[in-house]
Design an enzyme around this catalytic site. Sequence first.
Site, PDB file in Angstrom:
ATOM      1  N   CYS A  86     -53.815 -30.601  -5.090  1.00 44.89           N
ATOM      2  CA  CYS A  86     -53.687 -30.968  -6.493  1.00 44.89           C
ATOM      3  C   CYS A  86     -54.874 -30.400  -7.266  1.00 44.89           C
ATOM      4  O   CYS A  86     -55.987 -30.345  -6.764  1.00 44.89           O
ATOM      5  CB  CYS A  86     -53.625 -32.471  -6.734  1.00 44.89           C
ATOM      6  N   ARG A 106     -53.659 -24.821  -5.603  1.00 41.31           N
ATOM      7  CA  ARG A 106     -53.933 -26.118  -4.978  1.00 41.31           C
ATOM      8  C   ARG A 106     -52.670 -26.948  -4.763  1.00 41.31           C
ATOM      9  O   ARG A 106     -52.728 -27.997  -4.120  1.00 41.31           O
ATOM     10  CB  ARG A 106     -54.919 -26.914  -5.834  1.00 41.31           C
ATOM     11  N   TRP A 136     -49.673 -31.309  -5.279  1.00 43.34           N
ATOM     12  CA  TRP A 136     -49.221 -31.132  -3.894  1.00 43.34           C
ATOM     13  C   TRP A 136     -48.882 -32.536  -3.409  1.00 43.34           C
ATOM     14  O   TRP A 136     -49.759 -33.399  -3.295  1.00 43.34           O
ATOM     15  CB  TRP A 136     -50.324 -30.513  -3.037  1.00 43.34           C
ATOM     16  N   ASN A 193     -56.575 -36.122  -8.035  1.00 39.57           N
ATOM     17  CA  ASN A 193     -56.504 -35.286  -6.830  1.00 39.57           C
ATOM     18  C   ASN A 193     -57.121 -36.099  -5.696  1.00 39.57           C
ATOM     19  O   ASN A 193     -58.272 -36.509  -5.793  1.00 39.57           O
ATOM     20  CB  ASN A 193     -57.310 -33.998  -7.062  1.00 39.57           C
ATOM     21  N   GLY A 194     -56.361 -36.346  -4.629  1.00 37.05           N
ATOM     22  CA  GLY A 194     -56.896 -37.121  -3.509  1.00 37.05           C
ATOM     23  C   GLY A 194     -55.913 -38.197  -3.079  1.00 37.05           C
ATOM     24  O   GLY A 194     -54.725 -38.131  -3.415  1.00 37.05           O
ATOM     25  N   GLU A 243     -53.780 -16.414  15.133  1.00 39.72           N
ATOM     26  CA  GLU A 243     -53.868 -16.142  13.695  1.00 39.72           C
ATOM     27  C   GLU A 243     -52.612 -15.392  13.211  1.00 39.72           C
ATOM     28  O   GLU A 243     -52.070 -15.687  12.151  1.00 39.72           O
ATOM     29  CB  GLU A 243     -55.149 -15.346  13.408  1.00 39.72           C
ATOM     30  N   LYS A 253     -50.079 -16.835  10.362  1.00 38.58           N
ATOM     31  CA  LYS A 253     -49.760 -16.069   9.151  1.00 38.58           C
ATOM     32  C   LYS A 253     -48.247 -15.942   8.994  1.00 38.58           C
ATOM     33  O   LYS A 253     -47.702 -16.141   7.916  1.00 38.58           O
ATOM     34  CB  LYS A 253     -50.364 -14.664   9.188  1.00 38.58           C
ATOM     35  N   GLU A 260     -46.539 -19.310   8.082  1.00 39.80           N
ATOM     36  CA  GLU A 260     -46.762 -19.917   6.779  1.00 39.80           C
ATOM     37  C   GLU A 260     -46.123 -19.153   5.638  1.00 39.80           C
ATOM     38  O   GLU A 260     -45.722 -19.780   4.655  1.00 39.80           O
ATOM     39  CB  GLU A 260     -48.244 -20.248   6.527  1.00 39.80           C
ATOM     40  N   HIS A 309     -47.026 -19.560  33.079  1.00 44.62           N
ATOM     41  CA  HIS A 309     -47.108 -20.987  33.391  1.00 44.62           C
ATOM     42  C   HIS A 309     -46.132 -21.818  32.560  1.00 44.62           C
ATOM     43  O   HIS A 309     -46.272 -23.032  32.473  1.00 44.62           O
ATOM     44  CB  HIS A 309     -48.545 -21.484  33.191  1.00 44.62           C
ATOM     45  N   LYS A 358     -53.448 -24.207  -1.043  1.00 41.61           N
ATOM     46  CA  LYS A 358     -54.589 -23.417  -0.589  1.00 41.61           C
ATOM     47  C   LYS A 358     -55.722 -24.303  -0.106  1.00 41.61           C
ATOM     48  O   LYS A 358     -56.329 -24.051   0.920  1.00 41.61           O
ATOM     49  CB  LYS A 358     -55.069 -22.538  -1.752  1.00 41.61           C
TER      50      LYS A 358
END
Length: 605
Positions: A2, A27, A74, A98-99, A478, A482, A485, A501, A600
């Site tokens: 947010c 955000r 968000w 925000n939070g 990584e 990528k 997402e 395994h 982000k």
Amino acid sequence: MCGIVGVLGKHEVSPIILDALKRLEYRGYDSAGIATVNRGQLDRRRAVGKLINLSDTLVHEPLPGRAGIGHTRWATHGGPSVANAHPHQAGRVAVVHNGIIENFRALREELAAAGAHFSSETDTETIVQLASHYLDQGLTPVQAARATLKRLEGAFALAFLFEGEEDLIVCARRGSPLCIGHGEGEMYLGSDAIALGELTDRITYLEEGDWAILTRSGLQVFDAEDQQTSRPMTRINAAQARVDKSGHRHFMAKEMAEQPAVLKAAMEAYAGAGSEALDLPEGLDFTSADRLIMVACGTAYYACQVAKYWFEQFAGLPVEIDIASEYRYRAPVLGAANMALFVSQSGETADTLAALRHVAPHVGQVVAVVNVPTSSIAREASVVLPIHAGPEIGVASTKAFTAQLQVLALLALQAGLARGRLSAEDYRARLSELRAAPGFVAQALDREEEIRRMTEVLAKARDVLFLGRGVMYPLALEGALKLKEISYIHAEAHAAGELKHGPIALIDEDLPVIVFAPHDALFEKTVSNMQEVMARQGKVLLISDARGLVEAGDVPFTLQMPTVPDLIAPIVYAVPAQLIAYHTALHRGTDVDQPRNLAKSVTVE
Ligand code: M6R
């Protein structure tokens, strides 16, 4: 998560707030909204989805007023809907937040019992209902805001706007970042300085626990004990705070292309052109450290995983790494000789910050490797090493990852030298290898068209597997992150030797398997594992250098990387990992810079 904005302006503020929200949209983009006070009356507009929807709403229903607050969301409590969108309003007060308010259930029950009617599922609405309740009891707006803040538990940055008050915003910071911008007869607030970059270069960062009263003529700041205090006003580089795509189709494309320049800048910041001694901040002492603890999330965590190999190899330093959200809830055995190192692009990731706070009282040194030097993590660490990557806006982290690797490699070399494990000659040789990284990264970027063509097939896959050994294992992780997402394709990564395994059961003719294998000491082993995949009809794409591709023999798909020293291979091989994800996402038509469900900056636990 947010983003919040507030403006006490000389002119209409809705367009200004909308513009500032655009720079905070990284955000969160589940919904957006603006509230203003106009002729004493509170009014608001809210819309689900991206900011463009709010922008359309404002065209049809303009929102006049010279004082206002705005929000881009968000979702945490309650799905994306107009009812759950901020600003929330109850009676004579509106709030953006925000939070997370952790005690919101208890507060909600208390307020409902006192007759409050809730119209959303959010934790935020309890804030506004509480403030409204205090106003109804006869408290002034500032008193009501303060009384409300005292009842809240959790993490937040928030701003209150009141009916009848066209020259007042009350804001507070506890656990989430908030900064104040000083204009000419105007005042602003924002979740970060980037939001205010077009408005001012004069910024005051609120400290943890601060709350503040904004009027057009100034700012009064109070600390957590309600003592009036002063916080310095700093000048930011407004040009840096301004962000655009510079002609690229996406921020991610721009940020990938920037990598050679970013790596050069990071190198010059610490090992100025040609200089041998590193210019590192004071207080960094590798000789007294008996153990290095590295903690981070997501891509930053994978950078730590790569760096673990370097610190062990070059410095003989025992290394422990952990995911921040897990670390905090363990009972780690810590000691005064430990060095704790936190890696974060934003410097605001709540999990990483909480881990830092958990560890800081028990270890000798707290070091932060961050991209935002004014961030909470940077402020709370004793030693800060910026990665000098510039604003990263695309949700998928790219240039921050390679710059994190570069700075961590420098630290590992420095640690090796300081601890007598690396000779001066070796140290110089490794340093010059790092200096060559920008050029090799540029060569890797030149393979973009080839990668674009390859991803036409990949875009049709349902699952993709990534493999690597040694430092290429975190690279595989990584690459999978990528791809997940931004293309929404299920991807997982395994250490190539671990395949037999269990995960090898997944292999069939429909499963693309991407193998990172430069011709290094582990090459033969990785190629053997790749053969095991091919023997089971897995569709392999081998990413290697000229010698590796020759020695690997017949492989269905190959991508040639430049031949590079082992040290910088993870930095160079990050590029195809990024480009594969980017072009697969383009083929699938997903939203590259703002993929679904993500934000982000993850400032909630
Ligand atoms: O700002 P941070 O580096 O602390 O963020 C950590 C993760 O949230 C971040 O790396 C995330 O995994 C990225 N979206 C990956 O591309």
